[in-house]
Design a protein around this motif. Structure first.
Motif, PDB file in Angstrom:
ATOM      1  N   ALA A   1     -50.946 -47.026-129.607  1.00 47.81           N
ATOM      2  CA  ALA A   1     -50.140 -46.122-128.929  1.00 47.81           C
ATOM      3  C   ALA A   1     -49.606 -45.285-129.943  1.00 47.81           C
ATOM      4  O   ALA A   1     -49.702 -45.137-131.031  1.00 47.81           O
ATOM      5  CB  ALA A   1     -49.157 -47.108-128.229  1.00 47.81           C
ATOM      6  N   LEU A   2     -48.821 -44.021-129.283  1.00 49.48           N
ATOM      7  CA  LEU A   2     -48.549 -43.191-130.109  1.00 49.48           C
ATOM      8  C   LEU A   2     -47.480 -43.551-131.482  1.00 49.48           C
ATOM      9  O   LEU A   2     -47.716 -42.919-132.427  1.00 49.48           O
ATOM     10  CB  LEU A   2     -47.208 -41.990-129.299  1.00 49.48           C
ATOM     11  CG  LEU A   2     -46.844 -40.799-129.910  1.00 49.48           C
ATOM     12  CD1 LEU A   2     -47.807 -39.998-130.436  1.00 49.48           C
ATOM     13  CD2 LEU A   2     -46.130 -40.075-129.024  1.00 49.48           C
ATOM     14  N   ASP A   3     -46.626 -44.523-131.159  1.00 52.57           N
ATOM     15  CA  ASP A   3     -45.650 -45.057-132.414  1.00 52.57           C
ATOM     16  C   ASP A   3     -46.552 -45.272-133.633  1.00 52.57           C
ATOM     17  O   ASP A   3     -46.211 -45.225-134.506  1.00 52.57           O
ATOM     18  CB  ASP A   3     -44.770 -46.063-131.873  1.00 52.57           C
ATOM     19  CG  ASP A   3     -43.458 -45.698-130.864  1.00 52.57           C
ATOM     20  OD1 ASP A   3     -43.189 -44.509-131.261  1.00 52.57           O
ATOM     21  OD2 ASP A   3     -43.387 -46.132-130.035  1.00 52.57           O
ATOM     22  N   ASP A   4     -47.814 -46.152-133.268  1.00 53.46           N
ATOM     23  CA  ASP A   4     -48.480 -46.561-134.343  1.00 53.46           C
ATOM     24  C   ASP A   4     -49.125 -45.346-135.074  1.00 53.46           C
ATOM     25  O   ASP A   4     -49.386 -45.266-136.136  1.00 53.46           O
ATOM     26  CB  ASP A   4     -49.679 -47.347-133.709  1.00 53.46           C
ATOM     27  CG  ASP A   4     -49.233 -48.932-133.428  1.00 53.46           C
ATOM     28  OD1 ASP A   4     -48.107 -49.327-133.760  1.00 53.46           O
ATOM     29  OD2 ASP A   4     -50.026 -49.447-132.636  1.00 53.46           O
ATOM     30  N   ILE A   5     -49.608 -44.460-134.311  1.00 48.20           N
ATOM     31  CA  ILE A   5     -50.264 -43.275-134.643  1.00 48.20           C
ATOM     32  C   ILE A   5     -49.165 -42.497-135.477  1.00 48.20           C
ATOM     33  O   ILE A   5     -49.583 -42.001-136.772  1.00 48.20           O
ATOM     34  CB  ILE A   5     -50.914 -42.556-133.533  1.00 48.20           C
ATOM     35  CG1 ILE A   5     -52.007 -43.096-132.780  1.00 48.20           C
ATOM     36  CG2 ILE A   5     -51.422 -41.192-134.099  1.00 48.20           C
ATOM     37  CD1 ILE A   5     -52.176 -42.516-131.502  1.00 48.20           C
ATOM     38  N   LEU A   6     -48.308 -42.243-135.212  1.00 45.68           N
ATOM     39  CA  LEU A   6     -47.074 -41.598-135.863  1.00 45.68           C
ATOM     40  C   LEU A   6     -46.821 -42.314-137.185  1.00 45.68           C
ATOM     41  O   LEU A   6     -46.534 -41.668-138.306  1.00 45.68           O
ATOM     42  CB  LEU A   6     -45.723 -41.290-135.101  1.00 45.68           C
ATOM     43  CG  LEU A   6     -46.167 -40.459-133.839  1.00 45.68           C
ATOM     44  CD1 LEU A   6     -44.804 -40.498-133.137  1.00 45.68           C
ATOM     45  CD2 LEU A   6     -46.102 -38.981-134.285  1.00 45.68           C
ATOM     46  N   ASP A   7     -46.825 -43.741-137.309  1.00 40.35           N
ATOM     47  CA  ASP A   7     -46.393 -44.493-138.272  1.00 40.35           C
ATOM     48  C   ASP A   7     -47.599 -44.128-139.332  1.00 40.35           C
ATOM     49  O   ASP A   7     -47.267 -44.191-140.574  1.00 40.35           O
ATOM     50  CB  ASP A   7     -46.534 -45.981-138.227  1.00 40.35           C
ATOM     51  CG  ASP A   7     -45.138 -46.283-137.738  1.00 40.35           C
ATOM     52  OD1 ASP A   7     -44.158 -45.620-137.845  1.00 40.35           O
ATOM     53  OD2 ASP A   7     -45.166 -47.572-137.054  1.00 40.35           O
ATOM     54  N   VAL A   8     -48.893 -43.990-139.011  1.00 38.16           N
ATOM     55  CA  VAL A   8     -49.910 -43.817-139.852  1.00 38.16           C
ATOM     56  C   VAL A   8     -49.687 -42.392-140.456  1.00 38.16           C
ATOM     57  O   VAL A   8     -49.824 -42.258-141.668  1.00 38.16           O
ATOM     58  CB  VAL A   8     -51.369 -43.828-139.178  1.00 38.16           C
ATOM     59  CG1 VAL A   8     -52.593 -43.231-139.983  1.00 38.16           C
ATOM     60  CG2 VAL A   8     -51.684 -45.281-138.883  1.00 38.16           C
ATOM     61  N   PHE A   9     -49.350 -41.274-139.664  1.00 36.50           N
ATOM     62  CA  PHE A   9     -49.098 -39.926-140.232  1.00 36.50           C
ATOM     63  C   PHE A   9     -47.952 -39.892-140.978  1.00 36.50           C
ATOM     64  O   PHE A   9     -47.996 -38.975-142.140  1.00 36.50           O
ATOM     65  CB  PHE A   9     -49.169 -39.130-139.204  1.00 36.50           C
ATOM     66  CG  PHE A   9     -50.778 -38.833-138.670  1.00 36.50           C
ATOM     67  CD1 PHE A   9     -51.631 -38.056-139.430  1.00 36.50           C
ATOM     68  CD2 PHE A   9     -50.875 -39.059-137.462  1.00 36.50           C
ATOM     69  CE1 PHE A   9     -52.806 -37.613-138.975  1.00 36.50           C
ATOM     70  CE2 PHE A   9     -52.210 -38.788-136.795  1.00 36.50           C
ATOM     71  CZ  PHE A   9     -53.116 -37.992-137.700  1.00 36.50           C
ATOM     72  N   ASP A  10     -46.874 -40.738-140.825  1.00 36.24           N
ATOM     73  CA  ASP A  10     -45.861 -40.665-141.483  1.00 36.24           C
ATOM     74  C   ASP A  10     -45.988 -41.305-143.107  1.00 36.24           C
ATOM     75  O   ASP A  10     -45.405 -40.900-144.019  1.00 36.24           O
ATOM     76  CB  ASP A  10     -44.628 -41.683-140.820  1.00 36.24           C
ATOM     77  CG  ASP A  10     -43.816 -40.933-140.031  1.00 36.24           C
ATOM     78  OD1 ASP A  10     -44.012 -39.589-139.793  1.00 36.24           O
ATOM     79  OD2 ASP A  10     -43.152 -41.460-139.039  1.00 36.24           O
ATOM     80  N   GLY A  11     -46.783 -42.333-143.027  1.00 37.75           N
ATOM     81  CA  GLY A  11     -47.159 -43.207-144.151  1.00 37.75           C
ATOM     82  C   GLY A  11     -48.220 -42.365-145.054  1.00 37.75           C
ATOM     83  O   GLY A  11     -48.010 -42.836-146.502  1.00 37.75           O
ATOM     84  N   HIS A  12     -48.863 -41.568-144.461  1.00 37.16           N
ATOM     85  CA  HIS A  12     -49.838 -41.205-145.355  1.00 37.16           C
ATOM     86  C   HIS A  12     -49.893 -39.459-145.151  1.00 37.16           C
ATOM     87  O   HIS A  12     -49.688 -38.988-144.144  1.00 37.16           O
ATOM     88  CB  HIS A  12     -51.322 -41.528-145.162  1.00 37.16           C
ATOM     89  CG  HIS A  12     -51.286 -43.170-145.065  1.00 37.16           C
ATOM     90  ND1 HIS A  12     -51.464 -43.864-146.048  1.00 37.16           N
ATOM     91  CD2 HIS A  12     -51.051 -43.784-143.955  1.00 37.16           C
ATOM     92  CE1 HIS A  12     -51.292 -45.107-145.720  1.00 37.16           C
ATOM     93  NE2 HIS A  12     -51.046 -45.258-144.318  1.00 37.16           N
ATOM     94  N   ALA A  13     -50.673 -38.721-145.913  1.00 43.06           N
ATOM     95  CA  ALA A  13     -50.659 -37.231-146.127  1.00 43.06           C
ATOM     96  C   ALA A  13     -51.878 -36.988-145.249  1.00 43.06           C
ATOM     97  O   ALA A  13     -52.253 -35.606-145.311  1.00 43.06           O
ATOM     98  CB  ALA A  13     -50.680 -36.485-147.510  1.00 43.06           C
ATOM     99  N   PHE A  14     -52.477 -37.719-144.588  1.00 44.77           N
ATOM    100  CA  PHE A  14     -53.660 -37.305-143.822  1.00 44.77           C
ATOM    101  C   PHE A  14     -53.685 -36.297-142.646  1.00 44.77           C
ATOM    102  O   PHE A  14     -52.386 -36.140-142.283  1.00 44.77           O
ATOM    103  CB  PHE A  14     -54.269 -38.552-143.055  1.00 44.77           C
ATOM    104  CG  PHE A  14     -54.574 -39.582-143.848  1.00 44.77           C
ATOM    105  CD1 PHE A  14     -54.994 -39.795-145.254  1.00 44.77           C
ATOM    106  CD2 PHE A  14     -54.510 -41.084-143.122  1.00 44.77           C
ATOM    107  CE1 PHE A  14     -55.029 -40.798-145.873  1.00 44.77           C
ATOM    108  CE2 PHE A  14     -54.665 -42.265-144.110  1.00 44.77           C
ATOM    109  CZ  PHE A  14     -55.116 -41.899-145.552  1.00 44.77           C
TER     110      PHE A  14
END
Lengths: 478, 478
Positions: free
Chosen positions: A242-255
């Motif tokens: 879900a979106l929250d997981d996806i945002l966590d990934v982008f928040d935590g990394h510069a991908f």
């Protein structure tokens, strides 16, 4: 198409003061009623004229022109345009508006335009249509394409599967750098600009095993096998995340983009950072809209009956809750007729408590969205709200008390309405702060239900406090 | 730092079901009170322990842990961490929360952490600080860095200059492809992953003259001079361009990033698509917050007095408007005491009109944000609202009328309250739909002021309609 997207394009009002930037003819104007010109062009059936007109305007002016077209012109917009130009138009509009154009068009026309879009956009647009309209449009698409759009549409909204781009570059892990470069060269024109940030590496079953960055490829000799310089075990999202997981990934990394795999680990698509941000911004817009009593997205160009019905769905629940709250007043009519001045203060207490409570709702919604507050943090939130409620309730209560006292010259009237407002402010912020958490805990939509629950509770408590305190102190008031 | 960001990192709950994806130890847990462990680690001064703890949690759990720390621990968080780890922490938090940590820390510590961030983030965080705190932190930074942060901070919020990334790759137009590739190879480790989507080409004065895409560079022989294969006259933003223009550019083109130039055409930075989307999502969050009566962003970890003061700023204006509206009731006390049942319906009419009006406000705010409606479209909006108001007003008025009639057995009472609600619904949607446009036209913030103006007008009209109609029909009511 679009292999040189940077070349010589002008962007609306972009950079009027900057010498190296090209300017467009419409850059300085603020078109007053662009829909009239657009309607004329549609009437003449001038495909290139319409496309050029749309190209020249800012995205927001295009949206405005479309909104203001009459029904007869709106039906023709997509038919006049080439399917690819129609698709570019839909990409500029919000889904609700794009869906309107698709519904207005003939199903064959709509199907041809849809096919020019990527499958995630197809699914989003189809989701806005009435089921019958969606069905007749899908029936006009090639079976394979329709199936794919329906497949993506079946992923829950705001999941990786739903927002992923299914166009990506992937190579077998036993290929070498030279093959990748020559393949890229051959396909240079068909590959979308934003698909080539990372090149994925897969095994024979299509499972994601690695990722190459373009610049690593640039720096590798052509005989090197991908396996030997790829980044192994790359971070990937599951299609159902879900979106929250996806945002966590982008928040935590510069991908810039993250690959998406299915249950077997097979690479299915790519979620771009911008898509995740866009989904977030749409989710907060949706919550905002719902908190104001709009269950569906409304644009004023939509059909009157749809607009009215969607607004009434929420209003009619609300009026019943209002009548429930007012029944407290009805049961205290004797007190009220003895001290008619109280009737002046009932709406003030109702409205002010609602305002205080809504502030607490807004803070809770924000903290829930950020993950700072979880549905289990009810006690913490309540403690934090009570202290604000006591402070603000005292100030507001004092203001109302002084006004009542000065108006009627009776300090007891001031005491009753002031104390009732102060107490009710504490209740309102307690309810407002915690109700969104409770609703979320039970899987309900806090944006939609928090407001009506809050106002009903605070109205009932407020009316009860004023009228019961007044009846206790009646000998000082009447 | 961070040259292989994809390698072996696990992302919170990411992809539990997908074989090729690495999992972290915390992936399945939902930490109940992470702030207690964090506080313990801070007490022992264990720098790596704190950093590891933060790395292991999702961004939202980190935010929650920080929110719940007591003051004494919050003061120490940044001091315990290495500056680079502190900066990574701040990047995960919203600016308001990051600003709190900076304010709580010693100025030298805060300055050291800030220097690890890019200048746009520095400016955003500094903007959330009290002026004295900002001053003492800037005083601890090297003069050059402090000047740059202040310089970027001077660009208006939501402009290209404020959100641009000042790290980018630019080469002189007379270089050849070979030099660029060898330079990239040499600097591979220091260049951020997201800085190398496009390589910019400048003249001797630093003015932007072209852009290279990495894959064009990949496919060019090393002797080719950049001028001969760069894309000329690329689209660029001016440092002062506002968010709406920037979004139009990204809406209209598939670019991942757009260069930013100053008045002389000198390349100053790059705006990434994700940054623009993030700015949009923050702007709508800000508008939502303001529409609910929160002038500043509030987190419950902030100081009580600040929270109370910020909420009261809006409430105290509102209570005065409420008293003004209630004065209409005060001037009709005779009517009210003759027909005390009316007092039951006044809060219903006030609340329901407010709800209908707020729906219209929400549609207008949405259409203004999308550019579908411009501040000059008042007449169009009003026509579209009136018809909805007539329909919904009739339905709501009929419901209230029937309730009143059944309750008191007097059809005239039903007529008065029903007609008043119906009429006031039309007024409410007319005011609610148009007031945001009018406020925007006069440069006021529609998110902040629309609500209070709406409720004051609809309360006054509603109370007046009920009470004056009742006094006209008094012989049927009393």
């Amino acid at each position: 198409a679009g292999s040189l997207p940077l070349a010589g394009l002008a962007a609306g009002r972009a950079a009027a003061a900057a010498p190296p930037v090209s300017e467009s003819a419409v850059s300085e104007e603020d078109p007053e009623s662009p829909w009239k010109d657009l309607a004329d062009l549609i009437d003449t059936g001038d495909s290139e004229g319409v496309a050029g007109f749309i190209d020249e305007l800012d995205a927001s002016d295009v949206a405005r022109a479309i909104e203001r077209l009459g029904r007869e012109h709106r039906e023709k917009v997509l038919a006049v345009l080439e399917p690819s130009a129609g698709a570019e138009l839909l990409e500029q509009l919000v889904d609700a508006q794009g869906g309107e154009l698709l519904e207005a068009a003939e199903p064959q026309v709509a199907a041809a335009v849809l096919q020019e879009l990527d499958v995630a956009d197809q699914a989003d647009l189809i989701a806005t249509l009435e089921p019958e309209d969606a069905k007749s449009i899908l029936a006009e698409m090639p079976a394979e394409a329709a199936r794919e759009a329906e497949f993506v549409g079946n992923y829950a909204p705001d999941t990786a599967g739903r927002m992923m781009d299914t166009e990506f570059l992937a190579f077998p892990q036993d290929s070498d750098a030279g093959r990748v470069v020559s393949d890229l060269r051959r396909r240079a024109d068909e590959v979308e600009d934003d698909a080539v940030q990372y090149i994925y590496v897969v095994d024979r079953e299509g499972r994601l095993t690695g990722v190459l960055r373009l610049r690593d490829l640039l720096l590798s000799p052509s005989w090197r096998v991908l396996e030997t310089f790829m980044i192994r075990m790359p971070l990937a999202l599951h299609v159902d995340q879900a979106l929250d997981d996806i945002l966590d990934v982008f928040d935590g990394h510069a991908f810039l983009a993250v690959p998406v795999v299915d249950g077997e680990g097979v690479l299915r698509g790519v979620v771009h950072r911008g898509d995740a941000q866009e989904a977030l911004s749409e989710r907060s817009e949706r919550e905002h809209r719902r908190s104001q009593g709009l269950i569906h997205e409304e644009l004023r160009s939509m059909r009157l009956l749809d607009r009215s019905r969607s607004r009434l769905a929420w209003l009619s629940v609300n009026i019943l809750l209002n009548i429930l709250a007012a029944s407290i007043i009805a049961s205290h009519q004797d007190t009220l007729s003895a001290v008619i001045a109280l009737a002046v203060f009932l709406p003030i207490i109702s409205d002010m408590s609602g305002c205080s409570g809504n502030q607490a709702v807004a803070v809770s919604m924000r903290e829930l969205a950020l993950g700072i507050t979880k549905p289990t943090d009810i006690l913490y939130v309540w403690r934090k709200e009570v202290v604000v409620g006591v402070l603000n309730g005292s100030v507001l209560g004092a203001i109302v008390a002084v006004v009542a006292w000065l108006w009627k010259g009776n300090p007891w009237l001031g005491l009753v309405v002031g104390a009732a407002l102060a107490l009710n402010t504490v209740i309102a912020v307690s309810v407002g702060g915690t109700v969104p958490l409770i609703l979320k805990r039970f899987g309900r939509d806090p944006a939609l239900a928090s407001g009506p629950i809050l106002t009903t509770v605070t109205d009932m408590c407020g009316f009860f406090l004023v009228l019961s305190m007044a009846s206790t102190l009646m000998r000082h008031l009447a």
